[in-house]
Scaffold this motif. Sequence first.
Motif, PDB file in Angstrom:
ATOM      1  N   HIS A   1       0.831  -1.213   0.000  1.00 15.52           N
ATOM      2  CA  HIS A   1       0.000   0.000   0.000  1.00 15.52           C
ATOM      3  C   HIS A   1       0.863   1.260   0.000  1.00 15.52           C
ATOM      4  N   THR A   2       0.334   2.308  -0.585  1.00 13.03           N
ATOM      5  CA  THR A   2       0.866   3.649  -0.352  1.00 13.03           C
ATOM      6  C   THR A   2      -0.242   4.437   0.330  1.00 13.03           C
ATOM      7  N   LEU A   3       0.117   5.137   1.391  1.00 16.53           N
ATOM      8  CA  LEU A   3      -0.865   5.930   2.115  1.00 16.53           C
ATOM      9  C   LEU A   3      -0.651   7.394   1.771  1.00 16.53           C
ATOM     10  N   GLY A   4      -1.745   8.160   1.760  1.00 15.65           N
ATOM     11  CA  GLY A   4      -1.639   9.589   1.473  1.00 15.65           C
ATOM     12  C   GLY A   4      -1.822  10.392   2.746  1.00 15.65           C
ATOM     13  N   PHE A   5      -1.106  11.503   2.850  1.00 17.26           N
ATOM     14  CA  PHE A   5      -1.275  12.384   4.002  1.00 17.26           C
ATOM     15  C   PHE A   5      -1.421  13.816   3.478  1.00 17.26           C
ATOM     16  N   ALA A   6      -2.623  14.369   3.595  1.00 11.88           N
ATOM     17  CA  ALA A   6      -2.854  15.767   3.220  1.00 11.88           C
ATOM     18  C   ALA A   6      -2.726  16.600   4.481  1.00 11.88           C
ATOM     19  N   THR A   7      -1.832  17.566   4.468  1.00 14.12           N
ATOM     20  CA  THR A   7      -1.542  18.301   5.694  1.00 14.12           C
ATOM     21  C   THR A   7      -1.580  19.806   5.503  1.00 14.12           C
ATOM     22  N   SER A   8      -1.907  20.507   6.576  1.00 12.20           N
ATOM     23  CA  SER A   8      -1.751  21.957   6.564  1.00 12.20           C
ATOM     24  C   SER A   8      -0.261  22.270   6.657  1.00 12.20           C
ATOM     25  N   ASN A   9       0.080  23.534   6.587  1.00 13.65           N
ATOM     26  CA  ASN A   9       1.461  23.987   6.427  1.00 13.65           C
ATOM     27  C   ASN A   9       2.481  23.312   7.352  1.00 13.65           C
TER      28      ASN A   9
ATOM     29  N   SER B   1       4.003  19.371  11.438  1.00 11.71           N
ATOM     30  CA  SER B   1       5.220  18.660  11.032  1.00 11.71           C
ATOM     31  C   SER B   1       5.507  17.514  11.989  1.00 11.71           C
ATOM     32  N   GLN B   2       5.210  17.702  13.279  1.00  9.16           N
ATOM     33  CA  GLN B   2       5.464  16.601  14.222  1.00  9.16           C
ATOM     34  C   GLN B   2       4.470  15.451  14.043  1.00  9.16           C
ATOM     35  N   ILE B   3       3.241  15.793  13.637  1.00  7.97           N
ATOM     36  CA  ILE B   3       2.253  14.731  13.378  1.00  7.97           C
ATOM     37  C   ILE B   3       2.670  13.916  12.149  1.00  7.97           C
ATOM     38  N   VAL B   4       3.061  14.617  11.088  1.00 11.61           N
ATOM     39  CA  VAL B   4       3.508  13.915   9.874  1.00 11.61           C
ATOM     40  C   VAL B   4       4.738  13.054  10.178  1.00 11.61           C
ATOM     41  N   ALA B   5       5.679  13.612  10.946  1.00 12.20           N
ATOM     42  CA  ALA B   5       6.895  12.850  11.269  1.00 12.20           C
ATOM     43  C   ALA B   5       6.533  11.553  11.993  1.00 12.20           C
ATOM     44  N   ALA B   6       5.605  11.644  12.952  1.00 14.62           N
ATOM     45  CA  ALA B   6       5.218  10.454  13.719  1.00 14.62           C
ATOM     46  C   ALA B   6       4.488   9.447  12.831  1.00 14.62           C
ATOM     47  N   ALA B   7       3.628   9.942  11.950  1.00 15.77           N
ATOM     48  CA  ALA B   7       2.884   9.040  11.061  1.00 15.77           C
ATOM     49  C   ALA B   7       3.841   8.354  10.095  1.00 15.77           C
TER      50      ALA B   7
ATOM     51  N   ILE C   1       2.925  12.722   0.603  1.00 12.99           N
ATOM     52  CA  ILE C   1       2.469  13.912   1.333  1.00 12.99           C
ATOM     53  C   ILE C   1       2.018  15.003   0.368  1.00 12.99           C
ATOM     54  N   ALA C   2       0.888  15.622   0.673  1.00 12.34           N
ATOM     55  CA  ALA C   2       0.439  16.800  -0.075  1.00 12.34           C
ATOM     56  C   ALA C   2       0.144  17.889   0.941  1.00 12.34           C
ATOM     57  N   MET C   3       0.634  19.087   0.685  1.00 10.55           N
ATOM     58  CA  MET C   3       0.516  20.165   1.677  1.00 10.55           C
ATOM     59  C   MET C   3      -0.278  21.348   1.126  1.00 10.55           C
ATOM     60  N   THR C   4      -1.150  21.904   1.974  1.00  9.80           N
ATOM     61  CA  THR C   4      -1.846  23.128   1.581  1.00  9.80           C
ATOM     62  C   THR C   4      -1.232  24.289   2.345  1.00  9.80           C
ATOM     63  N   GLU C   5      -1.077  25.402   1.677  1.00  8.81           N
ATOM     64  CA  GLU C   5      -0.580  26.584   2.385  1.00  8.81           C
ATOM     65  C   GLU C   5      -1.710  27.543   2.710  1.00  8.81           C
ATOM     66  N   GLN C   6      -2.838  27.407   1.981  1.00  7.25           N
ATOM     67  CA  GLN C   6      -3.994  28.243   2.299  1.00  7.25           C
ATOM     68  C   GLN C   6      -5.070  27.402   2.962  1.00  7.25           C
ATOM     69  N   SER C   7      -5.948  28.080   3.708  1.00  4.57           N
ATOM     70  CA  SER C   7      -7.093  27.368   4.254  1.00  4.57           C
ATOM     71  C   SER C   7      -8.185  27.371   3.183  1.00  4.57           C
TER      72      SER C   7
END
Length: 268
Positions: A1-9, A16-22, A35-41
């Motif tokens: 599997h590949t898992l996706g993680f969409a994260t705020s900045n 960043s600490q949540i992504v690191a732990a995941a 990982i995909a990151m959004t910079e805007q809300s």
Amino acid sequence: HTLGFATSNLALHAPSQIVAAAKSRAGELQFNVAIAMTEQSGLEASKAAISQLLSQRVDGILVNIPMEEEHTQEIVRLCGAIPVLFLDVSPSTTTHHIVFDPQMGAKLGVDHLLERGHQQIALLSGPLSSISARLRFEGWQSCLAQHQLMPVAVMHGDWSSLSGYQQVTRLLNEGTLPTAILVANDQMALGALRALSEYGLPVPGAVSVVGYDDTEDSACFTPPLTTIKQDFRTLGKISIERLLALIDGEETVSELLPVSLVVRKTTA
Ligand code: IPT
């Protein structure tokens, strides 16, 4: 599997600490994380990040972007058969979620200050575009109201340390002097500490400060920060495990994680 993680900045400490732990839990289990990151809300930016992950053919998606319930439903529709687990939503959300308890965090902070006799309490909230910021803010207000108290001032930052510095500087320039400040995250608390120090106001002698998050650096602030701990390592770990369970057919994930008060040196 590949898992996706969409994260705020990821420039912010908590995401960043949540992504690191995941990422590290996924690594132990030999899964890859895209990982995909959004910079805007906002919904459009979130949808763009999630579409990016879908085009990489991920098998499941974690979403740590602040989101309203109806928007989570739209994301779930967008993802079709791919399970989605949300980490920054209201605990009452009906889509799959694991969230820290915002009421508990607000109450721990308020009670800690009231037990020390504070009555002149200022609130430094996060951006109201964030559901978690709003729930912490409402939690503070309702806990204070239960004790017939109103905040002496309300400020809103954008989670960054600079915004904490600017907001508290403005408050002090206006001549408001609280005996304590409840801050919605540790980064803004860092800025608040600088503003107080520049004003010659000792912490905790003149003003007490309570943060929120307990990020890696918080024990090394001057003075070491009293804060509400959200255990990001645990969140990262179980979010990967629960996402895999959803991929394997688990029907519902709905979890409220406790937070705890870490008393250090910024409150008296
Ligand atoms: C939340 C943090 O508490 C805050 O400091 C900020 O980084 C924010 O994330 C960014 O969206 S934690 C989240 C899981 C509610």
